[in-house]
Design an enzyme around this catalytic site. Structure first.
Site, PDB file in Angstrom:
ATOM      1  N   ASP A  18       0.813  -1.221   0.000  1.00  0.00           N
ATOM      2  CA  ASP A  18       0.000   0.000   0.000  1.00  0.00           C
ATOM      3  C   ASP A  18       0.846   1.270   0.000  1.00  0.00           C
ATOM      4  OD1 ASP A  18      -2.411  -1.233  -0.193  1.00  0.00           O
ATOM      5  OD2 ASP A  18      -2.993  -0.957   1.914  1.00  0.00           O
ATOM      6  N   ARG A  98       1.869   5.656  17.375  1.00  0.00           N
ATOM      7  CA  ARG A  98       1.371   6.589  16.360  1.00  0.00           C
ATOM      8  C   ARG A  98       1.669   8.058  16.639  1.00  0.00           C
ATOM      9  NH1 ARG A  98       1.716   2.831  12.751  1.00  0.00           N
ATOM     10  NH2 ARG A  98      -0.065   1.465  12.544  1.00  0.00           N
ATOM     11  N   ASP A 127      -5.998   4.251  13.894  1.00  0.00           N
ATOM     12  CA  ASP A 127      -4.703   4.849  13.569  1.00  0.00           C
ATOM     13  C   ASP A 127      -4.839   6.159  12.802  1.00  0.00           C
ATOM     14  OD1 ASP A 127      -3.121   2.968  14.874  1.00  0.00           O
ATOM     15  OD2 ASP A 127      -3.217   1.583  13.179  1.00  0.00           O
ATOM     16  N   SER A 178      -4.075  -8.836   9.173  1.00  0.00           N
ATOM     17  CA  SER A 178      -3.505  -7.502   9.158  1.00  0.00           C
ATOM     18  C   SER A 178      -2.638  -7.373  10.405  1.00  0.00           C
ATOM     19  CB  SER A 178      -4.632  -6.472   9.156  1.00  0.00           C
ATOM     20  OG  SER A 178      -4.118  -5.222   9.532  1.00  0.00           O
TER      21      SER A 178
HETATM   22  N1  ARG Z   1      -6.492  -2.215  17.476  1.00  0.00           N
HETATM   23  C1  ARG Z   1      -5.208  -1.760  17.851  1.00  0.00           C
HETATM   24  C2  ARG Z   1      -5.238  -0.270  18.034  1.00  0.00           C
HETATM   25  O1  ARG Z   1      -6.157   0.354  17.657  1.00  0.00           O
HETATM   26  C3  ARG Z   1      -4.142  -2.195  16.880  1.00  0.00           C
HETATM   27  C4  ARG Z   1      -4.174  -1.510  15.551  1.00  0.00           C
HETATM   28  C5  ARG Z   1      -3.142  -2.042  14.651  1.00  0.00           C
HETATM   29  N2  ARG Z   1      -3.000  -1.237  13.512  1.00  0.00           N
HETATM   30  C6  ARG Z   1      -2.965  -1.706  12.262  1.00  0.00           C
HETATM   31  N3  ARG Z   1      -2.901  -0.825  11.304  1.00  0.00           N
HETATM   32  N4  ARG Z   1      -3.036  -2.978  11.999  1.00  0.00           N
HETATM   33  O2  ARG Z   1      -4.329   0.282  18.586  1.00  0.00           O
END
Ligand code: ARG
Length: 422
Positions: A18, A98, A127, A178
């Site tokens: 991506d 993040r 995110d 993912s």
């Molecule tokens: N659900 C978790 C969070 O919101 C993990 C997110 C993981 N991010 C990803 N792009 N796969 O912090």
């Protein structure tokens, strides 16, 4: 041609399909030069390889930064001291990473005279919120581009787009999951995990041995804390990064740190996430055990409320907020006596406390013992209890047991009933 482009954008770049496709896509769609930015928060992969790929993909510049120490010292350890676990379970690895990545992207945008920042987040996750809120707070003048929210490309179309633009795509079969990871944890979602009734298959795990096949004898680790921060392991002073790496390794070997969580996303959906966070699980438990020695009862109780608020604000992308500063001030103050050692036992998927000690411990053997040397004033208990129960006794006499009414509670009808004088 670069000369004709309208400014520069700093793109958060992982080297995956991506974000690779985004390089030519942004150039075409926005007519801007792309500077890729890759931050190492641990477990990021070969940074030089990622950099070279970005340049091959058409980036005018490819920047990498090792931010592991910053991540641990300024994000992970403060959240640990706060006791921050989202919904009591998730140690927040991604959520803590993040805002740091976003902050460093703002710095990079300034250094490269960029007018925009871009990321590869989808439109239904947390995110995107964490990135955008941080950008919007620290650098409201920067335009935010989130191609995945805009383009309507399937994976096949993305592959086609990549082929058309000579973007190297690794021949590996795409994982059905993912994934995201940094030093403090790995997350895995999608695929068969989307059914919350389905037990996670072993292939969904990447860091931990299954408890069933973990070693038959336990491992013990002793963690040293100073003012709520881990500073040593097994008698040796150690920096945060190697300390976390060591705990991930030994914890993972013993199957510790698997978390299966149906969590409430900020954007209003529930999602089933599988986390592996051996170091985080061990450290949170050890830290809480040390607090049980070093904090007063009231501070300990109140801190659980702070911990929940702190976890929520991290999860919800509000790292750069005044409320965070306020909570951090309380946490820092609460930790000034939280120094000492905790010995943890790791065995077949479980981390349990084996022992804890501190020079600031409020635990007094002389007061607690049932053996000789007991200094607790047993006589004083009598008067204390008279007054402790006085309010309840008074209320019972005046209201609850009046006129021979029994004391009713669900399941206990008509208990008592004799009235007396308080
Ligand atoms: N659900 C978790 C969070 O919101 C993990 C997110 C993981 N991010 C990803 N792009 N796969 O912090």
């Amino acid at each position: 041609m670069a000369e004709t482009r309208r400014g520069k954008v700093v793109l958060a770049y992982s080297g995956g399909l991506d974000t690779s496709v985004m390089v030519p896509w942004i150039q075409e769609k926005y007519n801007m030069d792309v500077v890729t930015f890759t931050v190492d928060l641990g477990c990021t992969g070969d940074m030089e390889k990622i950099r070279q790929k970005a340049l091959k993909t058409g980036a005018v510049d490819a920047v990498t930064q090792d931010a592991r120490n910053l991540f641990v010292d300024c994000f992970v350890f403060p959240a640990l001291a706060a006791g921050a676990l989202y919904e009591g379970k998730y140690p927040l690895a991604t959520a803590l990473g993040r805002p740091l990545i976003a902050k460093l992207m703002v710095d990079a945008a300034r250094a490269h005279n960029a007018t925009a920042v871009a990321h590869g987040c989808t439109g239904k996750g947390n995110d995107q919120v964490r990135f955008d809120v941080t950008f919007q707070t620290l650098a409201p003048d920067l335009k935010i581009i989130a191609p995945v929210r805009e383009w309507k490309m399937s994976r096949d179309q993305a592959l086609e787009y990549a082929a058309k633009h000579d973007i190297p795509v690794e021949a590996t079969v795409k994982s059905p999951y993912s994934l995201d990871m940094n030093l403090f944890g790995r997350s895995c979602e999608a695929g068969v995990l989307e059914d919350p009734w389905t037990e996670p298959p072993e292939e969904a795990f990447g860091w931990t041995t299954s408890p069933e096949s973990a070693p038959d004898s336990p491992a013990y680790v002793t963690i040293e804390f100073e003012s709520g921060r881990p500073v040593g392991l097994d008698g040796k002073a150690m920096d945060g990064v190697p300390l976390i790496e060591a705990l991930n390794a030994v914890g993972g070997e013993h199957g510790v740190g698997r978390i299966d969580h149906v969590e409430n996303r900020l954007v209003g959906i529930k999602s089933r996430e599988l986390y592996e966070a051996p170091a985080a699980v061990i450290l949170h438990m050890a830290h809480r055990e040390l607090e049980s020695l070093c904090l007063s009862k009231q501070a300990q109780r109140f801190k659980t409320i702070v911990a929940q608020e702190y976890a929520d604000l991290v999860y919800n992308g509000l790292w750069f907020s005044g409320f965070h500063q306020d909570l951090a001030a309380f946490v820092a103050s609460s930790q000034r006596f939280v120094s000492g050692q905790v010995r943890m036992k790791l065995f077949k998927g479980q981390a349990t406390v084996a022992g804890r000690k501190s020079d600031n411990s409020l635990y007094s053997k002389k007061l607690a013992t049932y053996e000789t040397g007991d200094q607790f004033d047993h006589e004083a208990a009598k008067g204390f209890i008279r007054l402790w129960g006085l309010g309840q006794q008074t209320q019972a006499n005046i209201q609850l047991l009046k006129d021979g009414r029994g004391f009713t509670l669900p399941g206990i009808a008509g208990t008592g009933g004799e009235t007396g004088k308080a």
